[in-house]
Design an enzyme around this catalytic site. Structure first.
Site, PDB file in Angstrom:
ATOM      1  N   SER A   3      -9.677  -0.756   7.161  1.00  0.00           N
ATOM      2  CA  SER A   3      -9.279  -0.327   5.640  1.00  0.00           C
ATOM      3  C   SER A   3      -8.563  -1.901   5.257  1.00  0.00           C
ATOM      4  CB  SER A   3      -8.454   1.431   5.996  1.00  0.00           C
ATOM      5  OG  SER A   3      -9.168   2.149   5.706  1.00  0.00           O
ATOM      6  N   LYS A  10       1.143  -0.734   0.275  1.00  0.00           N
ATOM      7  CA  LYS A  10       0.497   0.345  -0.167  1.00  0.00           C
ATOM      8  C   LYS A  10       0.872   0.918   0.114  1.00  0.00           C
ATOM      9  CE  LYS A  10      -4.008   2.156   2.242  1.00  0.00           C
ATOM     10  NZ  LYS A  10      -4.692   1.801   3.723  1.00  0.00           N
ATOM     11  N   SER A  70      -9.937   1.766   2.603  1.00  0.00           N
ATOM     12  CA  SER A  70      -9.203   2.485   1.571  1.00  0.00           C
ATOM     13  C   SER A  70      -7.764   1.706   0.984  1.00  0.00           C
ATOM     14  CB  SER A  70      -8.423   3.788   2.510  1.00  0.00           C
ATOM     15  OG  SER A  70      -7.249   2.957   4.035  1.00  0.00           O
TER      16      SER A  70
END
Lengths: 497, 485
Positions: free
Chosen positions: B176, B77, B152
């Site tokens: 997330s 990420k 997210s």
């Protein structure tokens, strides 16, 4: 000089702690390095970095707080103080808000009108002492040509101890005494070098005055004076600001009152000797404090407090008391002067006194000779070529010679690096006077100075000096005090007849 | 090859049936073929990936001991700092930011000989539940390209689900990791707060953020947890607890397991298909010998409200450093100080980030702090107490991970509140600092994945993974892969 008002001052003092590394990272805290050479991702707040507390800084702060008679919190936490400024790369400062690690202390100062003569203790209360990180430094083009401003982040993250006094300081002299005592104490216990010039001790003064007015006390609005670069300027600024406020009050005694307006910030202009009002804190800064989630709370154990006490050693206040008692028996003033010279000077003094015995005599000789020489030579006591043992030996060997003779021997020792005996010999000073021979010289002098003796008999005691001068001429280097004693005894005999 | 799990890829290499280079090439080819549609990646460096893979092969040849993830392609990420590689947080603000350091978890992955294949798309600064808040692209759900992957960490979830990486790392502040794992039909874990170092994780809300892995199955997740967990002196909130050998105990049956089911997790807003799948999973557990027990988490109804105060308050401070002064986006032209700040931030941050900074600033402002921030902290404590109490009578708490399967692109972007509610079941786990995992437990009639959330007490990851594995061993949801071009 009595003022028509009472000055009320609270001081906020920031001192940089003597750590090798910053409060939350491993960067050096050295002063004066090239800009931005002592920074790392943590102290410049790069994304993803996290602070880690420097335990040494906390221990030093703990030591300082204990020396300031503060209570120590068992549990303390860190908070973020949020504000935007280019010298603050995270745009928040890690500080302590509602749970400082120490609170409610005091510092004793000498509040005597003439601190050289007397000692009037006064306790200045402290609200708190807490730990926080320092910001960097902005420099602006002050030529007005509008060049870029620059930011140096070397200082960012240096551990700072903020010491907040209660508004219990009532004169410029007290403010100066307070700062001098803090500086001495923090230096002595190894917490900070307290160099105002280098910014390792900084001070803001919250000033207002109380005026007796129409049967009551009128207080003026609070002004926070900043940009105080020396202890002298703190004193000057307070005196100026108090007088300024008094004039303001005189102009408008109804409205110029505490509580009627927000706190004002003023800058001290040292060249002009005036305070310049910078801003009214009408839109009072909202720092949006909240607990720093990147750090864990600090728990202080009794054994850690004990260790900090041990590391503290003797405080200046304790030292002064000890020097005033046996075997030293110094006066308040002497103990203050000596203590102010620092712990190494005191040790030197103690070592000499251990040999000589008479502490009062040692301080007189040291004030007379050692301290002057250090001044001339721009040396610290631990650089001084004469060790305490050498100086003690010098005192013994020169006990019975004149003041001038002693001074000559002392200077000779310093110059040639010889010991006392050698210097005395090389200077040809006679030190082993036979008292009966001296008595003979005294009697001869009395006989040779008939008029002076007559004057003396008439009550002109100063005439004795003329006779003494005669003695000193014949017995070069004779000890002044012995000659004095013999002469006084003989003259007394004459008076009796 | 690309549909294999990390454990399988490791085994293939050990048997000499595949090289790290061949595996990496296969995944790079998959990215080439699929990411034009899926848009999971923010950044891929093919040459660098091959270089790492070759180094692993060379190491193997030399006979040196290999790390636990040798030759496994992993996606990261873009909120995790990677030394020398762009780390944007999918924000314009950090468009050109190249960190000079690796996050702790990246160091661990490198030490484990994993192949870092690329950085994945996300909601800007990890703020969002759909990955639509990225400043660069909108990631699609590999099971239905018209739908969101969750957020997210949507890019990291989609990359694994689309077989563009064998596994990935995400971060979880309010769901997330678990929510996109659920929506993409894979396994995602939010470790206990303090289990994994946050050093190098660009903060959203410091007291809630944790790093965790996305994988096809529970075994892989255990494997990654072994690599990334552990104490790091650079993160004061990382806890010095030994890291169990999760993979070793994974297949041990959990005897006398008691599963707590909170009635609060089956209320209004829960999609009937999700409810049915989760209830079916609970029945499966009963079949496996577990006892189901109703527990109550009475304060969980406040979790979303508390979260949007605590998280935004911390974010308003954490994101203050992006001011155009020292690094990151700076507004062009000459402005005074305040204008430089406000223009740089207005240009650099997207709408959702700005919204949350304003919310957080407000919640901390004098006059409002007591009513919002301080009150929220108190309720946060009550939410934690609820869990402590629940765990007195059960081993784990189960329920749905997300209230609905993946929703359509753009469906909730105009309504932030409904978007916030997609984290309704995952948020309290972060507030309480406990562990949570989402595992696949079925599909909707339209073929969208559904996730089961298992929550466990702090540092009970070992048991949580065992419990997850029990179900996985009895079902085959985790073996499904989406059909992509």
């Amino acid at each position: 000089m009595s003022l028509p008002y009472k000055i009320v001052v609270g001081l906020e003092v920031h001192v940089q702690l003597l750590t090798n590394t910053k409060l939350f990272c491993g960067c050096s805290t050295k002063f004066g390095s090239p800009p931005n050479s002592q920074v790392c991702p943590v102290c410049i707040g790069m994304p993803g970095t996290l602070p880690v507390m420097n335990r040494k800084a906390f221990d030093l702060a703990l030591r300082a707080a204990l020396a300031l008679n503060c209570s120590i919190a068992e549990f303390t936490k860190w908070d973020r103080k949020n504000y935007y400024y280019p010298d603050l790369p995270k745009n928040y400062q890690i500080s302590q808000y509602d749970l400082p690690f120490s609170y409610e202390g005091f510092l004793e100062i000498n509040a005597a009108a003439d601190p050289k003569k007397e000692y009037t203790p006064k306790r200045i209360g402290l609200f708190r002492a807490h730990l926080e990180e320092d910001a960097g430094k902005n420099t602006h083009d002050e030529s007005g040509r509008g060049a870029d401003s620059k930011v140096d982040l070397n200082r960012t993250g240096t551990p700072l101890l903020e010491i907040v006094s209660k508004p219990e300081i009532n004169s410029p002299e007290e403010a100066k005494a307070y700062l001098e005592e803090i500086r001495l104490m923090l230096r002595e216990i190894g917490v900070s070098d307290c160099e105002m010039q280098e910014g390792s001790l900084r001070c803001d003064a919250n000033v207002n005055i109380h005026i007796e007015h129409e049967g009551g006390i009128a207080a003026t609005p609070l002004v926070e004076v900043k940009n105080l670069n020396s202890i002298t300027s703190v004193g000057r600024a307070i005196a100026y600001e108090a007088e300024r406020q008094y004039k303001e009050f005189k102009k408008d005694p109804v409205n110029y009152r505490f509580g009627n307006m927000f706190k004002t910030t003023a800058g001290w202009n040292d060249v002009k000797g005036i305070t310049v009002i910078q801003r009214h804190k009408e839109n009072a800064s909202d720092y949006r404090y909240f607990p720093e989630p990147d750090l864990v709370p600090v728990v202080v154990t009794p054994s850690e407090v004990q260790a900090a006490k041990m590391a503290m050693g003797e405080l200046p206040s304790e030292q002064r008391k000890r020097l005033q008692s046996a075997p030293f028996n110094l006066t308040q003033y002497d103990s203050q002067v000596l203590t102010a010279k620092g712990r190494r000077m005191v040790t030197y003094y103690e070592e000499v006194t251990a040999v000589i015995g008479d502490g009062k005599q040692v301080i007189n000789r040291m004030s007379d000779l050692v301290m002057g020489a250090l001044n001339d030579r721009k040396e610290e006591i631990d650089q001084f070529p004469l060790s305490s043992q050498t100086f003690a030996d010098f005192m013994k060997k020169t006990a019975s010679i004149t003041q001038q003779g002693r001074r000559d021997v002392f200077n000779h020792m310093l110059e040639k690096g010889t010991d006392a005996a050698t210097s005395i010999k090389e200077l040809g000073i006679q030190t082993d006077f036979d008292e009966s021979k001296l008595l003979q010289a005294v009697l001869e002098a009395i006989a040779a100075n008939g008029p002076a003796v007559e004057d003396y008999k008439k009550g002109k005691t100063a005439a004795a000096n003329r006779i003494k001068g005669h003695v000193m001429k014949t017995a070069k280097g004779a000890p002044n005090d012995v000659v004095q004693r013999l002469l006084e005894a003989e003259l007394a005999k004459l008076m009796g007849t | 090859m690309i549909e294999r799990t990390a454990a399988e890829l490791i085994a293939l290499q050990a048997k000499g049936e595949a090289t790290a280079e061949a595996i990496t090439d296969a995944f790079l080819a998959s990215i080439k073929a699929r990411d034009g549609e899926v848009k999971a990646y923010q950044f891929v460096d093919e040459a660098l990936a091959r270089e790492q893979a070759k180094a692993v092969d060379a190491k193997r040849k030399s006979g040196a001991k290999l790390g636990a993830l040798a030759g496994v392609p992993i996606a990261i990420k873009d909120v995790l700092c990677t030394k020398g590689l762009p780390t944007t947080c999918s924000s314009k603000m950090l468009q050109n930011f190249i960190p000079p350091y690796d996050a702790h978890v990246i160091e661990n992955l490198k030490a484990a000989d994993a192949v870092l294949i690329g950085k994945t798309n996300m909601d800007e600064f990890a703020m969002g539940s759909s990955t639509e808040n990225s400043a660069y692209k909108t990631t699609r759900n590999p099971w239905d390209l018209e739908r969101i992957p969750g957020g997210s960490s949507g890019g990291s979830a989609a990359a694994v689900a689309a077989c563009e990486a064998a596994c990935s790392l995400g971060t979880d502040t309010g769901g997330s990791i678990r929510q996109p794992a659920s929506l993409c039909g894979i396994v995602g874990i939010k470790p206990t707060y303090g289990r994994v170092s946050r050093y190098g994780l660009i903060a959203f809300a410091s007291s809630l953020d944790q790093v965790g892995p996305f994988t096809h199955d529970v075994t892989d997740n255990a494997l990654l947890m072994e690599v990334i967990s552990g104490h790091d002196p650079r993160d004061s909130t990382s806890v010095d607890e030994p890291v169990p050998a999760y993979t070793k105990t994974l297949n041990t049956p959990v005897k006398g397991l008691t599963i707590g089911v909170a009635r609060e997790y089956f209320g209004e807003g829960l999609d009937p298909e999700v409810e049915a799948s989760v209830k079916q999973a609970l029945k499966e557990y009963e079949k496996l010998g577990a006892t189901i027990k109703e527990v109550s988490l009475p304060h969980s109804k406040y979790a979303v409200a508390v979260y949007y105060i605590v998280a935004t308050a911390e974010a308003s401070s954490n994101l203050a450093r992006y001011d155009g002064m020292h690094y990151g986006h700076r507004a062009k032209g000459k402005h005074d100080l305040i204008a430089t700040y406000s223009k740089s931030r207005a240009e650099g941050f997207g709408k959702e980030v700005q919204r949350r900074i304003m919310l957080g600033t407000y919640a901390l402002s004098s006059g409002y702090k007591d009513a919002y921030y301080l009150k929220a902290l108190k309720v946060r404590r009550l939410i934690k107490n609820d869990f402590d109490k629940a765990f007195e009578s059960c081993d784990v708490v189960m329920g749905p991970t997300a209230p609905t399967p993946a929703f359509k692109l753009g469906e909730k972007t105009a309504d932030p509140l409904s978007m916030y509610l997609s984290d309704i079941y995952t948020i309290s786990c972060n507030l309480a600092g406990i562990a949570g995992i989402s595992i696949p437990c079925g599909f909707s009639k339209t073929g969208l994945p559904i996730g089961l959330q298992i929550q466990a007490p702090p540092f009970a990851e070992e048991k949580m993974l065992q419990v997850a594995r029990m179900y996985e061993a009895a079902t085959d949801w985790h073996t499904k892969r989406p059909k992509l071009g």
